[in-house]
Design a protein around this motif. Structure first.
Motif, PDB file in Angstrom:
ATOM      1  N   MET A   1       0.844  -1.196   0.000  1.00 18.92           N
ATOM      2  CA  MET A   1       0.000   0.000   0.000  1.00 18.92           C
ATOM      3  C   MET A   1       0.880   1.247   0.000  1.00 18.92           C
ATOM      4  N   ALA A   2       0.526   2.167  -0.820  1.00 20.88           N
ATOM      5  CA  ALA A   2       1.295   3.406  -0.889  1.00 20.88           C
ATOM      6  C   ALA A   2       1.076   4.214   0.381  1.00 20.88           C
ATOM      7  N   LYS A   3       1.997   5.096   0.643  1.00 24.04           N
ATOM      8  CA  LYS A   3       1.870   5.919   1.832  1.00 24.04           C
ATOM      9  C   LYS A   3       0.699   6.880   1.662  1.00 24.04           C
ATOM     10  N   GLN A   4      -0.087   7.003   2.716  1.00 26.50           N
ATOM     11  CA  GLN A   4      -1.243   7.886   2.610  1.00 26.50           C
ATOM     12  C   GLN A   4      -0.906   9.271   3.127  1.00 26.50           C
ATOM     13  N   TYR A   5      -1.224  10.232   2.304  1.00 29.44           N
ATOM     14  CA  TYR A   5      -1.051  11.625   2.696  1.00 29.44           C
ATOM     15  C   TYR A   5      -2.411  12.198   3.032  1.00 29.44           C
ATOM     16  N   GLU A   6      -2.438  13.045   4.035  1.00 27.13           N
ATOM     17  CA  GLU A   6      -3.689  13.762   4.281  1.00 27.13           C
ATOM     18  C   GLU A   6      -3.508  15.200   3.853  1.00 27.13           C
ATOM     19  N   ILE A   7      -4.263  15.607   2.866  1.00 22.23           N
ATOM     20  CA  ILE A   7      -4.127  16.961   2.353  1.00 22.23           C
ATOM     21  C   ILE A   7      -5.319  17.787   2.803  1.00 22.23           C
ATOM     22  N   PRO A   8      -5.069  18.811   3.595  1.00 20.75           N
ATOM     23  CA  PRO A   8      -6.175  19.690   3.959  1.00 20.75           C
ATOM     24  C   PRO A   8      -6.303  20.839   2.972  1.00 20.75           C
ATOM     25  N   ILE A   9      -7.527  21.153   2.610  1.00 17.71           N
ATOM     26  CA  ILE A   9      -7.772  22.374   1.835  1.00 17.71           C
ATOM     27  C   ILE A   9      -8.676  23.237   2.683  1.00 17.71           C
ATOM     28  N   GLY A  10      -8.249  24.430   2.960  1.00 17.21           N
ATOM     29  CA  GLY A  10      -9.093  25.324   3.721  1.00 17.21           C
ATOM     30  C   GLY A  10      -8.639  25.418   5.159  1.00 17.21           C
ATOM     31  N   ALA A  11      -9.150  26.288   5.969  1.00 17.14           N
ATOM     32  CA  ALA A  11     -10.259  27.159   5.675  1.00 17.14           C
ATOM     33  C   ALA A  11      -9.850  28.292   4.737  1.00 17.14           C
ATOM     34  N   GLN A  12      -8.552  28.639   4.731  1.00 20.55           N
ATOM     35  CA  GLN A  12      -8.110  29.642   3.763  1.00 20.55           C
ATOM     36  C   GLN A  12      -7.288  28.943   2.714  1.00 20.55           C
ATOM     37  N   HIS A  13      -7.701  29.053   1.462  1.00 21.00           N
ATOM     38  CA  HIS A  13      -6.956  28.460   0.361  1.00 21.00           C
ATOM     39  C   HIS A  13      -7.238  29.292  -0.866  1.00 21.00           C
ATOM     40  N   ILE A  14      -6.252  29.364  -1.737  1.00 14.38           N
ATOM     41  CA  ILE A  14      -6.397  30.259  -2.887  1.00 14.38           C
ATOM     42  C   ILE A  14      -7.552  29.850  -3.785  1.00 14.38           C
ATOM     43  N   SER A  15      -7.865  28.565  -3.830  1.00 10.67           N
ATOM     44  CA  SER A  15      -8.912  28.151  -4.759  1.00 10.67           C
ATOM     45  C   SER A  15     -10.296  28.211  -4.127  1.00 10.67           C
ATOM     46  N   LEU A  16     -10.371  28.674  -2.909  1.00 14.37           N
ATOM     47  CA  LEU A  16     -11.678  28.744  -2.252  1.00 14.37           C
ATOM     48  C   LEU A  16     -12.087  30.198  -2.061  1.00 14.37           C
ATOM     49  N   LEU A  17     -13.348  30.447  -2.297  1.00 17.55           N
ATOM     50  CA  LEU A  17     -13.856  31.791  -2.022  1.00 17.55           C
ATOM     51  C   LEU A  17     -14.298  31.903  -0.587  1.00 17.55           C
ATOM     52  N   PRO A  19     -14.683  30.125   3.523  1.00 20.06           N
ATOM     53  CA  PRO A  19     -14.058  29.188   4.431  1.00 20.06           C
ATOM     54  C   PRO A  19     -14.797  27.854   4.406  1.00 20.06           C
ATOM     55  N   LEU A  20     -14.188  26.859   3.823  1.00 24.55           N
ATOM     56  CA  LEU A  20     -14.700  25.519   3.985  1.00 24.55           C
ATOM     57  C   LEU A  20     -13.487  24.625   4.065  1.00 24.55           C
ATOM     58  N   HIS A  21     -13.680  23.481   4.626  1.00 23.11           N
ATOM     59  CA  HIS A  21     -12.521  22.655   4.887  1.00 23.11           C
ATOM     60  C   HIS A  21     -12.754  21.287   4.302  1.00 23.11           C
ATOM     61  N   PHE A  22     -11.856  20.860   3.435  1.00 22.48           N
ATOM     62  CA  PHE A  22     -11.899  19.498   2.934  1.00 22.48           C
ATOM     63  C   PHE A  22     -10.627  18.817   3.379  1.00 22.48           C
ATOM     64  N   LYS A  23     -10.753  17.617   3.861  1.00 21.86           N
ATOM     65  CA  LYS A  23      -9.553  16.860   4.187  1.00 21.86           C
ATOM     66  C   LYS A  23      -9.545  15.645   3.279  1.00 21.86           C
ATOM     67  N   PHE A  24      -8.565  15.604   2.376  1.00 30.53           N
ATOM     68  CA  PHE A  24      -8.468  14.501   1.438  1.00 30.53           C
ATOM     69  C   PHE A  24      -7.429  13.513   1.942  1.00 30.53           C
ATOM     70  N   THR A  25      -7.782  12.249   1.963  1.00 28.14           N
ATOM     71  CA  THR A  25      -6.773  11.225   2.194  1.00 28.14           C
ATOM     72  C   THR A  25      -6.355  10.712   0.829  1.00 28.14           C
ATOM     73  N   THR A  26      -5.078  10.836   0.523  1.00 27.43           N
ATOM     74  CA  THR A  26      -4.650  10.500  -0.839  1.00 27.43           C
ATOM     75  C   THR A  26      -3.574   9.427  -0.824  1.00 27.43           C
ATOM     76  N   GLU A  27      -3.602   8.651  -1.896  1.00 25.48           N
ATOM     77  CA  GLU A  27      -2.515   7.694  -2.163  1.00 25.48           C
ATOM     78  C   GLU A  27      -1.965   8.041  -3.524  1.00 25.48           C
ATOM     79  N   ASN A  28      -0.700   8.392  -3.600  1.00 32.33           N
ATOM     80  CA  ASN A  28      -0.124   8.835  -4.872  1.00 32.33           C
ATOM     81  C   ASN A  28      -0.991   9.901  -5.529  1.00 32.33           C
ATOM     82  N   GLU A  29      -1.426  10.824  -4.731  1.00 28.07           N
ATOM     83  CA  GLU A  29      -2.280  11.918  -5.187  1.00 28.07           C
ATOM     84  C   GLU A  29      -3.637  11.448  -5.684  1.00 28.07           C
ATOM     85  N   LYS A  30      -3.990  10.205  -5.416  1.00 24.47           N
ATOM     86  CA  LYS A  30      -5.337   9.752  -5.767  1.00 24.47           C
ATOM     87  C   LYS A  30      -6.185   9.810  -4.501  1.00 24.47           C
ATOM     88  N   ILE A  31      -7.331  10.439  -4.616  1.00 25.60           N
ATOM     89  CA  ILE A  31      -8.138  10.651  -3.411  1.00 25.60           C
ATOM     90  C   ILE A  31      -8.869   9.365  -3.046  1.00 25.60           C
TER      91      ILE A  31
END
Lengths: 362, 279, 174
Positions: A1-17, A19-31
């Motif tokens: 199994m590939a190493k899992q990264y947890e990528i948070p987006i938000g509450a402040q992020h350039i692609s968000l207008l 405040p919302l928060h997404f937490k993606f668990t990714t493997e090789n950048e695959k969600i």
């Protein structure tokens, strides 16, 4: 199994207008899993509407629920209040409300499209769409007096009349806009790199969309023919002014773009029809009554079905007001549709949902 | 380029030149997007502003690696312009990028890590093409020295047009231009590797970008031999090609970028090499 | 040092929505668009607090947003300027007194420019940011003086938590 990264987006992020928060668990950048946290914007508007403000003021307050679809909120509230007051509004007011809702839809859809382009890394298209969008803002300013937060609908009718020269300029600007829209349609449809990014990204099947109770362009892109404009006729005569259902089948970002673009053509036709056949009558129905009883209203906001429930008790202040915003219905499907996508397409997918969290959290 | 002074002056003025190219590019980009755009000297204003901003460093090694990235990149450019060994040039460029990747990995920011991952992958995408081009130049001139390419009577472009196309296809990856700007990916990673730098240390990374411009255009100039007119023409064409490409494409995913680069660009360069060795 | 005058020419902005209605946010987005084009002034919308000079905040501060707001402000290196965009960022606006809202961002972070309007127009935002640039310059001077003469950085004590965070706001209208 590939190493899992947890990528948070938000509450402040350039692609968000917002405040919302997404937490993606990714493997090789695959969600592989997504967590959404959407309640950053909860302000307590419903409670304030039932305690601090009188029922005629509430239509201005609920406009501030969301700046993108404020006219939908004010109109929906006005309608529910009119149901409680048991009054019928003048015909001209109905048509003017539809006119502003459709103008608002044009600006909202174009904003969403430009945001998708920006988040797909296509800056030139973002600029182009934003440039073409300015005309709708100018028209809204001419009609309502403000670029955003146009408190156009009031309880009993509308606040301003449509002047003949404004109506004429709307027709002229729309004529100019149609070739620009064709150009945008061409780019969104045929640009190869954009389709690499958008086709198949964030896809949701028709069954899932049905199961997860998706509304708005999100559902129509998946093939569900859900549109309040198609269902209710009692409050606003949508079919009379030339409403047409737009659906796609694939349910991905590309399909959502296509739904939005094709809905713009429908909106333009609706606006032209309204202006051509605008009836003459008063603007506001005056009444001295107080709201009483319970009522619900559904209205198609740019993002989907907007639902209002209100309960009055024969006083100035409402007893209960409940707002169910379109994004609230979509949150479950939003987290689901990320699974299996590249992290790189996640911002574009978020933008293509057109999330409106200030509506959701109120 | 028999005169030694020209490359030396170019090397010393490289950041200035790169800054001007960057400023001009921002104007061109804005005009292509129907905007007015910033003034020509905007990159230098940014430079001067960043100089007196408060420095917030993650840890000293991180800041040091950022500065070393800039220094080694400048050094790579110097070796290229002075006509040094092309393999050495490519290696030094690789080293400078590797330093940046190390710096990004040394922080704990997830976006920085992702940026480092993607930068490493983009090295994988463009470095083989550059090496094939160096080998092709060796086959033609009999020497790995860039000087041999700069001094060749017949422009290399006539002998290796496919390799030039391959170079054009990998330049957007190096310069972080759409559609291959996955390493920077402003909307996804908010800058990726450069995320954690600030103040004067960010300046090193920011200026390194300008030097990268000069480096890339020097690589383009390699193909013109000693024909200065052709060289200038090639650089101008490449400049407009890059901007037009940047403004007409969306960002692809890093997997698509890698696949495209290793199939199309790499095979183009390789076919060119085969053709050269056959004749 | 003559560097201070250049700061005015390259302000990098950071945008944060502290719980507003999106109205001002889309106007900030419209500022980037060709019609208003704030890149004329050298402004870039960086998403990175560590590299920005101007913090544009919209919306009344909701209770879940305040920690993030203060954190973002703290991450920005000095000298920095905060612009409150819109009526609710300035005073709380229509949301003032609602149970999950605070009255404006100046209860948590020092604000330099208030931009009025609900929603604010792009012209107003540009004007506000240009005014912020002048403040940025004076702040830079103060900072430099304080470094050179070993003085206190900013005369007024505009530090974080001017008010007690737990302090409830009285409803304005009942």
């Amino acid at each position: 199994m590939a190493k899992q990264y947890e990528i948070p987006i938000g509450a402040q992020h350039i692609s968000l207008l917002e405040p919302l928060h997404f937490k993606f668990t990714t493997e090789n950048e695959k969600i592989v899993a997504t967590e959404a946290n959407v309640y950053y914007v909860h302000r307590g508007i419903e409670q304030a509407c039932c305690s601090k403000f009188k029922f005629r003021q509430v239509s201005f307050v609920v406009g501030r629920v969301c700046g993108l679809c404020s006219i939908s909120h004010t109109t929906a509230y006005s309608q529910v209040a009119e149901k409680l007051l048991k009054i019928e509004i003048p015909l001209r007011a109905k048509y003017l409300r539809m006119l502003v809702i459709e103008l608002d839809r044009i600006h909202s859809h174009l904003l969403c499209l430009s945001h998708v382009a920006e988040n797909s890394g296509f800056e030139a298209l973002f600029m182009k769409t934003m440039q073409y969008r300015e005309f709708s803002m100018e028209l809204l300013e001419a009609v309502c007096g403000n670029r955003i937060q146009y408190d156009f609908s009031i309880v009993g009718g509308v606040a301003r009349d449509l002047k003949p020269q404004v109506a004429q300029s709307i027709m002229e600007r729309l004529k100019k806009f149609i070739p620009q829209l064709d150009e945008l349609m061409d780019i969104y449809k045929n640009n190869w790199t954009l389709s690499l990014k958008n086709k198949g990204a964030g896809a949701i099947t028709k069954e899932d969309a049905m199961r997860l109770n998706v509304v708005g362009p999100f559902a129509r892109a998946a093939g569900l023919a859900v549109d309040v404009r198609n269902e209710t006729e009692d409050l606003l005569p949508w079919k009379e002014v030339g409403f047409e259902m737009v659906t796609e089948t694939t349910g991905d970002v590309y399909a959502r773009n296509m739904v939005r673009l094709r809905e713009l053509y429908v909106s333009i036709r609706i606006i032209e029809n309204i202006i051509n056949g605008l009836p003459e009558s008063a603007l506001v129905t005056e009444t001295k009554a107080f709201p009483d009883g319970e009522a619900t209203v559904r209205l198609e906001a740019p993002r989907g079905e907007l639902f209002y429930y209100a309960k009055g008790n024969k006083t100035q202040v409402l007893e209960r007001l409940k707002i169910k915003a379109p994004t609230f219905s979509n949150v479950a499907a939003m987290t689901e549709a990320f699974t299996g996508n590249e992290y790189g397409s996640a911002p574009a997918i978020i933008a293509s949902y057109d999330p409106c969290l200030s509506c959701t959290a109120r | 380029m028999n005169n030694l002074w020209v490359p030396i002056i170019l090397i010393i003025l490289a950041p200035l030149l790169g800054g001007l190219v960057y400023g001009f590019e921002r104007i061109i980009k804005a005009r292509m997007q129907r905007r007015i755009g910033p003034p020509l000297l905007q990159p230098f204003y940014d430079f001067l502003k960043l100089a007196d901003k408060r420095k917030m460093i993650v840890h000293s090694a991180h800041a040091f690696l950022g500065i070393m990235h800039f220094v080694s990149l400048w050094f790579a450019l110097a070796v290229l312009l002075l006509g040094g060994d092309l393999i050495l040039v490519i290696f030094l460029h690789l080293l400078s990028t590797a330093l940046l990747i190390l710096a990004a990995y040394s922080t704990r920011s997830i976006f920085s890590h992702l940026g480092a991952n993607r930068t490493a992958i983009s090295i994988l995408a463009y470095e083989p093409v550059l090496i094939i081009i160096a080998v092709s130049i060796f086959m033609l001139t009999g020497s790995f020295d860039a000087a041999a390419a700069f001094q060749s009577e017949q422009p290399l472009l006539y002998k290796m047009p496919l390799a030039f196309i391959a170079l054009l296809l990998v330049l957007p990856i190096k310069l972080k231009k759409s559609p291959f700007d996955v390493a920077e990916a402003h909307q996804e990673l908010t800058g990726g590797v450069e995320l954690e730098f600030s103040g004067i240390f960010y300046e090193a990374v920011y200026t390194a970008k300008w030097i990268d411009y000069v480096f890339c255009y020097a690589l383009v100039y390699l193909f013109a031999g000693n024909n200065i007119l052709l060289g200038t023409g090639l650089i101008v064409c490449t400049f407009f090609y890059l901007n037009a490409l940047d403004n007409s494409t969306a960002r692809v995913s890093y997997k698509q970028m890698l696949r495209f680069s290793l199939t199309v660009s790499f095979s183009l360069a390789f076919i060119n090499l085969l053709l050269n060795s056959l004749t | 040092m003559k560097l201070a005058s250049y700061r005015k020419k390259s302000p990098w902005i950071l945008h944060y929505n502290a719980g507003g209605c999106n109205g001002c946010d889309i106007e900030i987005l419209a500022c980037l668009s060709p019609k208003y084009d704030i890149e004329r002034f050298g402004m870039i919308n960086t998403g990175n607090p560590k590299q920005s000079d101007i913090l544009l905040v919209t919306g009344p501060v909701t209770k879940r947003n305040r920690e993030r707001l203060v954190e973002i402000y703290a991450q920005m290196p000095e000298p920095k300027v905060v612009v409150a965009c819109g009526a609710c960022a300035s005073t709380g606006g229509v949301f003032r007194g609602m149970y999950n809202c605070e009255g404006g961002i100046d209860q948590y972070i020092p604000v330099d420019v208030y931009v009025c309007g609900c929603g604010t127009r792009p012209e107003q935002i540009i004007d506000g940011v240009v005014q912020a640039l002048a403040i940025l310059e004076t702040k830079t001077k103060e900072l430099e003086e304080s470094v050179r003469l070993n003085k206190e950085a900013i005369k007024e004590n505009k530090q974080l938590n001017r008010r007690n965070i737990a302090d409830e706001i009285k409803p304005v209208y009942t």
